[in-house]
Scaffold this motif. Sequence first.
Motif, mmCIF file in Angstrom:
data_model
loop_
_atom_site.group_PDB
_atom_site.id
_atom_site.type_symbol
_atom_site.label_atom_id
_atom_site.label_comp_id
_atom_site.label_asym_id
_atom_site.label_seq_id
_atom_site.Cartn_x
_atom_site.Cartn_y
_atom_site.Cartn_z
ATOM 1 N N GLY A 1 -2.411 -28.737 -13.326
ATOM 2 C CA GLY A 1 -1.208 -29.299 -12.822
ATOM 3 C C GLY A 1 -0.024 -29.421 -13.751
ATOM 4 O O GLY A 1 1.107 -29.142 -13.262
ATOM 5 N N LEU A 2 -0.241 -29.360 -15.144
ATOM 6 C CA LEU A 2 1.071 -29.262 -15.941
ATOM 7 C C LEU A 2 1.254 -27.977 -16.111
ATOM 8 O O LEU A 2 2.547 -27.932 -16.552
ATOM 9 N N LEU A 3 0.591 -27.113 -16.009
ATOM 10 C CA LEU A 3 1.144 -25.679 -16.255
ATOM 11 C C LEU A 3 1.384 -24.871 -14.974
ATOM 12 O O LEU A 3 1.914 -23.759 -14.974
ATOM 13 N N TRP A 4 1.251 -25.650 -13.809
ATOM 14 C CA TRP A 4 1.559 -24.958 -12.593
ATOM 15 C C TRP A 4 3.153 -24.386 -12.344
ATOM 16 O O TRP A 4 3.272 -23.266 -11.958
ATOM 17 N N PRO A 5 4.190 -25.080 -12.958
ATOM 18 C CA PRO A 5 5.513 -24.510 -12.968
ATOM 19 C C PRO A 5 5.666 -23.061 -13.669
ATOM 20 O O PRO A 5 6.315 -22.200 -13.218
ATOM 21 N N TRP A 6 4.770 -22.900 -14.836
ATOM 22 C CA TRP A 6 4.628 -21.554 -15.419
ATOM 23 C C TRP A 6 3.784 -20.733 -14.744
ATOM 24 O O TRP A 6 4.238 -19.323 -14.653
ATOM 25 N N VAL A 7 2.883 -21.127 -14.197
ATOM 26 C CA VAL A 7 2.055 -20.161 -13.344
ATOM 27 C C VAL A 7 2.792 -19.779 -12.166
ATOM 28 O O VAL A 7 2.827 -18.544 -11.686
ATOM 29 N N GLY A 8 3.568 -20.177 -11.669
ATOM 30 C CA GLY A 8 4.635 -19.782 -10.215
ATOM 31 C C GLY A 8 5.721 -18.661 -10.880
ATOM 32 O O GLY A 8 6.003 -17.842 -10.257
ATOM 33 N N ILE B 1 5.095 -16.488 -13.125
ATOM 34 C CA ILE B 1 4.181 -14.881 -13.272
ATOM 35 C C ILE B 1 4.012 -14.351 -11.905
ATOM 36 O O ILE B 1 3.602 -13.424 -12.063
ATOM 37 N N GLY B 2 3.982 -15.164 -10.914
ATOM 38 C CA GLY B 2 3.706 -14.509 -9.596
ATOM 39 C C GLY B 2 2.582 -15.021 -9.032
ATOM 40 O O GLY B 2 2.082 -14.476 -7.927
ATOM 41 N N LEU B 3 1.738 -15.842 -9.751
ATOM 42 C CA LEU B 3 0.400 -16.455 -9.224
ATOM 43 C C LEU B 3 0.460 -17.232 -7.965
ATOM 44 O O LEU B 3 1.359 -18.313 -8.086
ATOM 45 N N GLY B 4 0.138 -16.828 -7.008
ATOM 46 C CA GLY B 4 0.267 -17.526 -5.780
ATOM 47 C C GLY B 4 1.239 -16.743 -4.796
ATOM 48 O O GLY B 4 1.178 -17.003 -3.577
ATOM 49 N N ARG B 5 1.699 -15.511 -5.209
ATOM 50 C CA ARG B 5 2.407 -14.788 -4.437
ATOM 51 C C ARG B 5 1.805 -13.477 -4.277
ATOM 52 O O ARG B 5 2.353 -12.170 -4.467
ATOM 53 N N LEU B 6 0.724 -13.167 -4.324
ATOM 54 C CA LEU B 6 -0.111 -11.711 -4.586
ATOM 55 C C LEU B 6 -0.520 -11.140 -3.372
ATOM 56 O O LEU B 6 -0.457 -11.678 -2.282
ATOM 57 N N PRO B 7 -0.543 -9.681 -3.330
ATOM 58 C CA PRO B 7 -0.762 -9.044 -1.833
ATOM 59 C C PRO B 7 -2.121 -9.689 -1.584
ATOM 60 O O PRO B 7 -2.935 -9.713 -2.377
ATOM 61 N N GLY B 8 -2.134 -9.946 -0.409
ATOM 62 C CA GLY B 8 -3.576 -10.476 0.169
ATOM 63 C C GLY B 8 -3.181 -11.835 0.506
ATOM 64 O O GLY B 8 -4.255 -12.445 1.125
ATOM 65 N N ASP B 9 -2.225 -12.630 -0.146
ATOM 66 C CA ASP B 9 -2.202 -13.888 0.249
ATOM 67 C C ASP B 9 -1.213 -14.014 1.449
ATOM 68 O O ASP B 9 -0.267 -13.146 1.987
ATOM 69 N N ILE B 10 -1.664 -14.821 2.534
ATOM 70 C CA ILE B 10 -1.224 -14.605 3.810
ATOM 71 C C ILE B 10 -0.120 -15.993 3.893
ATOM 72 O O ILE B 10 -0.496 -17.190 3.673
ATOM 73 N N VAL B 11 0.869 -15.656 4.422
ATOM 74 C CA VAL B 11 2.326 -16.606 4.287
ATOM 75 C C VAL B 11 2.704 -16.251 5.865
ATOM 76 O O VAL B 11 3.221 -15.293 6.198
ATOM 77 N N ILE B 12 2.817 -17.582 7.076
ATOM 78 C CA ILE B 12 3.154 -17.499 7.936
ATOM 79 C C ILE B 12 4.426 -18.581 7.955
ATOM 80 O O ILE B 12 4.042 -19.784 7.813
ATOM 81 N N GLU B 13 5.683 -17.928 8.486
ATOM 82 C CA GLU B 13 6.820 -18.814 8.408
ATOM 83 C C GLU B 13 7.325 -18.900 9.680
ATOM 84 O O GLU B 13 7.640 -17.746 10.318
ATOM 85 N N ARG B 14 7.693 -20.064 10.480
ATOM 86 C CA ARG B 14 8.199 -20.333 11.515
ATOM 87 C C ARG B 14 9.261 -21.493 11.459
ATOM 88 O O ARG B 14 9.336 -21.981 10.567
ATOM 89 N N GLU B 15 9.729 -21.672 12.541
ATOM 90 C CA GLU B 15 10.816 -22.629 12.450
ATOM 91 C C GLU B 15 9.991 -24.062 12.182
ATOM 92 O O GLU B 15 9.017 -24.385 13.344
ATOM 93 N N ASN B 16 10.389 -24.842 11.382
ATOM 94 C CA ASN B 16 9.800 -26.057 10.929
ATOM 95 C C ASN B 16 8.092 -25.830 10.698
ATOM 96 O O ASN B 16 7.277 -27.058 11.078
ATOM 97 N N PHE B 17 7.731 -24.866 10.390
ATOM 98 C CA PHE B 17 6.275 -24.594 10.106
ATOM 99 C C PHE B 17 6.060 -23.457 9.156
ATOM 100 O O PHE B 17 6.760 -22.561 9.091
ATOM 101 N N ARG B 18 5.154 -23.878 8.119
ATOM 102 C CA ARG B 18 4.958 -22.745 7.160
ATOM 103 C C ARG B 18 3.219 -23.079 6.853
ATOM 104 O O ARG B 18 2.822 -23.764 6.483
ATOM 105 N N LEU B 19 2.683 -21.678 6.911
ATOM 106 C CA LEU B 19 1.149 -21.667 6.798
ATOM 107 C C LEU B 19 0.928 -20.756 5.591
ATOM 108 O O LEU B 19 1.461 -19.629 5.715
ATOM 109 N N TYR B 20 0.418 -21.271 4.492
ATOM 110 C CA TYR B 20 0.043 -20.440 3.370
ATOM 111 C C TYR B 20 -1.386 -20.542 2.931
ATOM 112 O O TYR B 20 -2.024 -21.439 2.937
#
Length: 78
Positions: free
Chosen positions: A28-35, A37-56
């Motif tokens: 939890g304390l290291l999460w801002p630094w983890v973001g 370096i790109g962890l959480g946005r790797l190829p294979g992570d599914i992100v669906i964005e619609r109006e008023n909706f986001r699925l990650y």
Amino acid sequence: MIASGVTQTRGSMSRTLIIVGLCLLAVGLLWPWVGRIGLGRLPGDIVIERENFRLYVPITTGILISVVVSAILWLINR
């Protein structure tokens, strides 16, 4: 004889819960630094964005974290 076994199990469980809690605190304390370096946005992570909706669904990130944690625990228990 049975009571001492129960006490050992409780002590072991307490220690495990404390370690897990400290690990969660560290993540939890290291999460801002983890973001950064790109962890959480790797190829294979599914992100669906619609109006008023986001699925990650972080499939690749979850697999990578699982492999790293498994390797660390394997080294500790070795």
